[in-house]
Enzyme design. Structure first.
Site, PDB file in Angstrom:
ATOM      1  N   GLY A  10       0.832  -1.210   0.000  1.00  0.00           N
ATOM      2  CA  GLY A  10       0.000   0.000   0.000  1.00  0.00           C
ATOM      3  C   GLY A  10       0.858   1.249   0.000  1.00  0.00           C
ATOM      4  CG  ASP A  31      -0.864  -5.420   0.091  1.00  0.00           C
ATOM      5  OD1 ASP A  31      -0.425  -4.368   0.570  1.00  0.00           O
ATOM      6  OD2 ASP A  31      -1.960  -5.480  -0.527  1.00  0.00           O
ATOM      7  N   GLY A  36      -3.590  -1.869  -2.424  1.00  0.00           N
ATOM      8  CA  GLY A  36      -2.156  -1.749  -2.694  1.00  0.00           C
ATOM      9  C   GLY A  36      -1.904  -2.221  -4.118  1.00  0.00           C
ATOM     10  CE1 TYR A 153     -10.439   2.857   7.855  1.00  0.00           C
ATOM     11  CE2 TYR A 153     -10.327   5.073   8.746  1.00  0.00           C
ATOM     12  CZ  TYR A 153      -9.701   3.971   8.220  1.00  0.00           C
ATOM     13  OH  TYR A 153      -8.347   3.963   8.073  1.00  0.00           O
TER      14      TYR A 153
END
Ligand code: UDP
Length: 323
Positions: A10, A31, A36, A153
């Site tokens: 990322g 990842d 990313g 979030y």
């Protein structure tokens, strides 16, 4: 050392990878390439000390092996960007909550030191209205309603912090929490909402720079290289263990001023267009008017003076997109 970086492909993770490889560490990245990209780490593909595992951090077997063989963990994998969070709320919650649970559970199994990347989102909208004090690590938080998706979030990252502190207090796991404020630099994509890459990309093609709301909301931005310095120093500092640190910049700018700066620095003929939040993000969005850290705790622990100012940050993004 052998170091595991979740989310190492990322924006922030990949800069951390570069720096740790430069200092001679062996780096393992996990990842899933959801936000990313291989491009972010391609400069390291042929290096012997670089290992990339393309998988989700929810894959316990894979994560178990990686955590077992590494000495330290930087947990950078997270759903990122307000646009993504608004469009894919299930994925956001699952990645942030279950992912961090997995990392902490395995780190605890092998007692490995972990740095958890948290977010200034955890403060919610506490800096709106009357409250104009800068945000300390233990300032009260103020969340909006659960029907406003944006706060999912914020709550998921707050839960990550609770869990990390619980592991530290109850299980003596060495954890450090870095609460990152708006971080900017090359490789950050505008795709998930972030304001500076969005403004710069629009300005470079002379398309309208879209300011959401009336542009009076402000943020404080920090350059990626300054953030990476701090993350590495925090990991090395025994006194940091068990604590939360705000990592950011105390200089604030309104989004309207930012749009004007980008326009001027790119020499663009773009118009500045004001768009209502509802139109920009759809229903369920609420913005915060200000968000600015108090970084006294960090400065008491280490020397920290962000080296790159806002102009330098914007210039680095302009250079990146021009290339
Ligand atoms: N914003 C904007 N235009 C854009 C993208 C973002 O005006 O193209 C605004 C956004 O509404 C917010 C601020 O810029 O008030 C910072 O947004 P960003 O998504 O970069 O970060 P965050 O909201 O998480 O601080």
């Amino acid at each position: 050392m052998k170091i595991l970086i979740t989310g190492g492909a990322g924006f922030i993770g990949s800069h951390l990878v570069d720096r740790l490889l430069e200092s001679g560490d062996e780096v393992f990245v996990v990842d899933d390439l959801s936000t990313g990209s291989l491009e972010n780490v391609e400069q390291n593909q042929d290096k012997e000390r670089f290992h990339l595992v393309v998988d989700t951090i929810l894959n316990e077997a894979v994560m178990n092996e990686l955590v077992f063989k590494c000495d330290q963990i930087y947990h950078m994998a997270a759903a990122v960007g307000v646009k993504l969070i608004m469009n894919r709320p299930v994925e956001t919650l699952e990645t942030n909550v279950k992912g961090t649970e997995m990392v902490l559970m395995l780190a605890n199994r092998y007692k490995k030191k972990v740095l958890i990347a948290s977010s200034s989102e955890v403060y919610g909208k506490v800096m709106d209205g009357e409250n104009t004090c800068l945000l300390l690590e233990d300032t009260d938080r103020l969340m909006g309603s659960t029907t406003k998706r944006r706060w999912a979030y914020a709550c998921s990252k707050a839960l990550d912090e609770f869990l990390a502190l619980a592991y530290y207090e109850e299980k003596k796991l060495p954890v450090i929490i870095a609460r990152l404020f708006n971080t900017v630099g090359p490789r950050q994509t505008g795709q998930y909402g972030m304001v500076i890459p969005n403004f710069v990309q629009k300005a470079l093609i002379n398309k309208a720079i879209t300011v959401y709301g009336d542009g009076s909301q402000s943020r404080s931005f920090t350059y990626i290289a300054d953030i990476i310095d701090v993350l590495i120093k925090l990991m090395a500092e025994p006194e940091a263990v068990g604590q939360i640190f705000n990592v950011g910049n105390e200089e604030e700018v309104t989004i309207k001023e930012l749009a004007l700066m980008v326009k001027e620095m790119t020499g663009s003929s773009s118009e500045i267009e004001y768009i209502p939040y509802e139109k920009a993000y759809g229903p369920g969005y609420e913005d915060m008017q200000r968000r600015c850290p108090d970084i006294t705790r960090l400065k008491n622990l280490m020397h920290f003076e962000p080296e790159t100012d806002l102009k330098g940050i914007i210039q680095s993004v302009i250079d990146y997109f021009k290339k």
